[in-house]
Design a protein around this motif. Structure first.
Motif, short mmCIF file in Angstrom:
data_model
loop_
_atom_site.label_atom_id
_atom_site.label_comp_id
_atom_site.label_asym_id
_atom_site.label_seq_id
_atom_site.Cartn_x
_atom_site.Cartn_y
_atom_site.Cartn_z
N ALA A 38 -5.20 -7.10 -11.64
CA ALA A 38 -4.34 -5.95 -11.32
C ALA A 38 -3.93 -5.96 -9.86
O ALA A 38 -2.76 -5.69 -9.52
CB ALA A 38 -5.07 -4.65 -11.67
N LEU A 39 -4.88 -6.26 -8.97
CA LEU A 39 -4.56 -6.33 -7.54
C LEU A 39 -3.57 -7.45 -7.25
O LEU A 39 -2.65 -7.28 -6.44
CB LEU A 39 -5.84 -6.54 -6.74
N SER A 40 -3.73 -8.59 -7.92
CA SER A 40 -2.81 -9.70 -7.72
C SER A 40 -1.41 -9.35 -8.20
O SER A 40 -0.42 -9.67 -7.54
CB SER A 40 -3.32 -10.95 -8.46
N LEU A 41 -1.33 -8.67 -9.34
CA LEU A 41 -0.03 -8.24 -9.85
C LEU A 41 0.63 -7.24 -8.91
O LEU A 41 1.83 -7.33 -8.62
CB LEU A 41 -0.19 -7.64 -11.25
N GLY A 42 -0.17 -6.31 -8.41
CA GLY A 42 0.36 -5.33 -7.46
C GLY A 42 0.83 -6.00 -6.18
O GLY A 42 1.88 -5.62 -5.62
N ALA A 43 0.08 -7.01 -5.72
CA ALA A 43 0.48 -7.73 -4.51
C ALA A 43 1.77 -8.50 -4.74
O ALA A 43 2.62 -8.59 -3.85
CB ALA A 43 -0.63 -8.67 -4.08
N LEU A 44 1.94 -9.07 -5.95
CA LEU A 44 3.16 -9.80 -6.25
C LEU A 44 4.37 -8.88 -6.23
O LEU A 44 5.43 -9.23 -5.71
CB LEU A 44 3.02 -10.48 -7.62
N VAL A 45 4.21 -7.69 -6.80
CA VAL A 45 5.30 -6.70 -6.78
C VAL A 45 5.62 -6.29 -5.34
O VAL A 45 6.78 -6.20 -4.94
CB VAL A 45 4.92 -5.47 -7.63
N THR A 46 4.56 -6.05 -4.55
CA THR A 46 4.74 -5.68 -3.15
C THR A 46 5.45 -6.78 -2.37
O THR A 46 6.34 -6.52 -1.55
CB THR A 46 3.38 -5.38 -2.49
N LEU A 47 5.08 -8.03 -2.66
CA LEU A 47 5.73 -9.17 -2.01
C LEU A 47 7.20 -9.23 -2.37
O LEU A 47 8.07 -9.46 -1.51
CB LEU A 47 5.03 -10.46 -2.42
N GLY A 48 7.50 -8.99 -3.64
CA GLY A 48 8.89 -9.02 -4.08
C GLY A 48 9.72 -7.90 -3.50
O GLY A 48 10.93 -8.07 -3.25
N LEU A 49 9.10 -6.75 -3.24
CA LEU A 49 9.81 -5.60 -2.68
C LEU A 49 9.90 -5.64 -1.16
O LEU A 49 10.51 -4.75 -0.56
CB LEU A 49 9.13 -4.30 -3.12
N GLY A 50 9.27 -6.64 -0.56
CA GLY A 50 9.37 -6.77 0.89
C GLY A 50 8.33 -6.01 1.68
O GLY A 50 8.48 -5.83 2.89
N GLY A 51 7.25 -5.56 1.00
CA GLY A 51 6.22 -4.80 1.70
C GLY A 51 5.00 -5.63 2.05
O GLY A 51 3.92 -5.08 2.31
N PHE A 52 5.15 -6.95 2.07
CA PHE A 52 4.03 -7.85 2.31
C PHE A 52 4.10 -8.45 3.72
O PHE A 52 3.14 -8.41 4.47
CB PHE A 52 4.05 -8.96 1.27
N VAL A 53 5.25 -9.02 4.03
CA VAL A 53 5.49 -9.57 5.38
C VAL A 53 6.87 -9.15 5.84
O VAL A 53 7.77 -8.88 5.04
CB VAL A 53 5.38 -11.11 5.41
N THR A 54 7.05 -9.09 7.17
CA THR A 54 8.36 -8.79 7.75
C THR A 54 9.19 -10.07 7.80
O THR A 54 8.72 -11.15 7.46
CB THR A 54 8.20 -8.22 9.17
N ASP A 55 10.43 -9.94 8.25
CA ASP A 55 11.28 -11.11 8.39
C ASP A 55 10.72 -12.10 9.40
O ASP A 55 11.03 -13.29 9.35
CB ASP A 55 12.69 -10.68 8.81
N GLY A 56 9.90 -11.62 10.32
CA GLY A 56 9.28 -12.49 11.31
C GLY A 56 7.91 -13.00 10.89
O GLY A 56 7.16 -13.52 11.71
N LEU A 57 7.57 -12.82 9.61
CA LEU A 57 6.30 -13.25 9.01
C LEU A 57 5.08 -12.49 9.55
O LEU A 57 3.95 -12.95 9.42
CB LEU A 57 6.08 -14.76 9.20
N ALA A 58 5.32 -11.33 10.14
CA ALA A 58 4.21 -10.46 10.53
C ALA A 58 3.72 -9.71 9.29
O ALA A 58 4.52 -9.35 8.40
CB ALA A 58 4.64 -9.48 11.61
N LEU A 59 2.41 -9.46 9.22
CA LEU A 59 1.85 -8.79 8.05
C LEU A 59 2.22 -7.32 8.02
O LEU A 59 2.07 -6.61 9.01
CB LEU A 59 0.32 -8.92 8.04
N GLU A 60 2.70 -6.87 6.86
CA GLU A 60 2.83 -5.44 6.61
C GLU A 60 1.48 -4.91 6.15
O GLU A 60 0.52 -5.68 5.97
CB GLU A 60 3.90 -5.21 5.53
N ARG A 61 1.40 -3.61 5.92
CA ARG A 61 0.11 -3.04 5.50
C ARG A 61 -0.36 -3.62 4.18
O ARG A 61 -1.54 -3.94 4.01
CB ARG A 61 0.24 -1.51 5.39
N GLY A 62 0.56 -3.79 3.21
CA GLY A 62 0.18 -4.36 1.91
C GLY A 62 -0.35 -5.77 2.05
O GLY A 62 -1.34 -6.15 1.42
N GLY A 63 0.31 -6.57 2.89
CA GLY A 63 -0.15 -7.94 3.11
C GLY A 63 -1.49 -7.99 3.81
O GLY A 63 -2.32 -8.85 3.51
#
Length: 201
Positions: A103-128
């Motif tokens: 479930a956590l992996s699926l949630g992380a995949l959705v977050t990654l797809g929505l752009g809440g994982f890393v910024t355009d500069g590859l900095a970690l967002e809170r989800g990442g």
């Protein structure tokens, strides 16, 4: 820069060698899925190292992160089932944790797809950031399970499995190191990719 590609090809080749031998066995299934996730991650890293633009780099780094997202479930399952006489029965005791990992992996995949994982500069967002913490804990658990399995094995069995266990543990330890660097600096660093590829090969 060719190390991630060679690593990806090796993972795919190992999967094609192992899975057909007993495709219904849980140990073979979990190992093959884990290797395919590594192959996906490594191919994404290889393509990111060939990127000629920032947008291309970001896309392929996200592909590599998507492969990384799928690592915990199969490797946790493999570390639990490896060496068990009845892996299906043993895995039922851990089904809550395995389902939570999925479930956590699926949630992380959705977050990654929505752009809440890393910024355009590859900095970690809170989800990442928090998923990287989860990956760190998951890989540490995999190492602990393999250590327990190795300690519980008979003397002659230890000689048969020691190189295999050492190889898997080395891969996990390098992933732990890479994640610790990511968490320390709060940024995904593509230059770490060849270091991760080395123990896989």
């Amino acid at each position: 820069s060719s190390l991630p590609l060679l690593s990806a090809l090796y993972c795919v080749g190992l999967t094609l060698f192992v899975l057909p031998r007993n495709p219904r066995h849980l140990v073979h299934q979990s190992f093959s899925l884990g290797m395919l996730a590594l192959a996906f991650m490594e191919f994404g890293q290889f393509m990111a190292m060939q990127a000629e633009s920032e947008s291309s780099l970001l896309f392929w780094e996200k592909v590599a992160l998507a492969g990384e997202v799928f690592l915990p479930g199969p490797w946790l399952g493999f570390s639990l089932a490896f060496g068990c006489a009845n892996p299906a029965l043993y895995l039922t005791r851990w089904q809550v944790g395995l389902w939570a990992s999925a479930a956590l992996s699926l949630g992380a995949l959705v977050t990654l797809g929505l752009g809440g994982f890393v910024t355009d500069g590859l900095a970690l967002e809170r989800g990442g950031f928090w998923f990287s913490v989860f990956l760190l804990l998951a890989f540490t658990t995999v190492v602990a399970h393999f250590e327990r399995t190795f300690r519980a094995a008979a003397h002659d069995q230890r000689w048969r499995i020691k190189y295999f266990v050492l190889g898997i543990v080395c891969i996990m330890l390098v992933l732990i190191y890479a994640l610790s660097q990511t968490l320390l600096f709060s940024v995904v660093e593509p230059s770490v990719a060849p270091l991760v590829s080395t123990p896989i090969l």
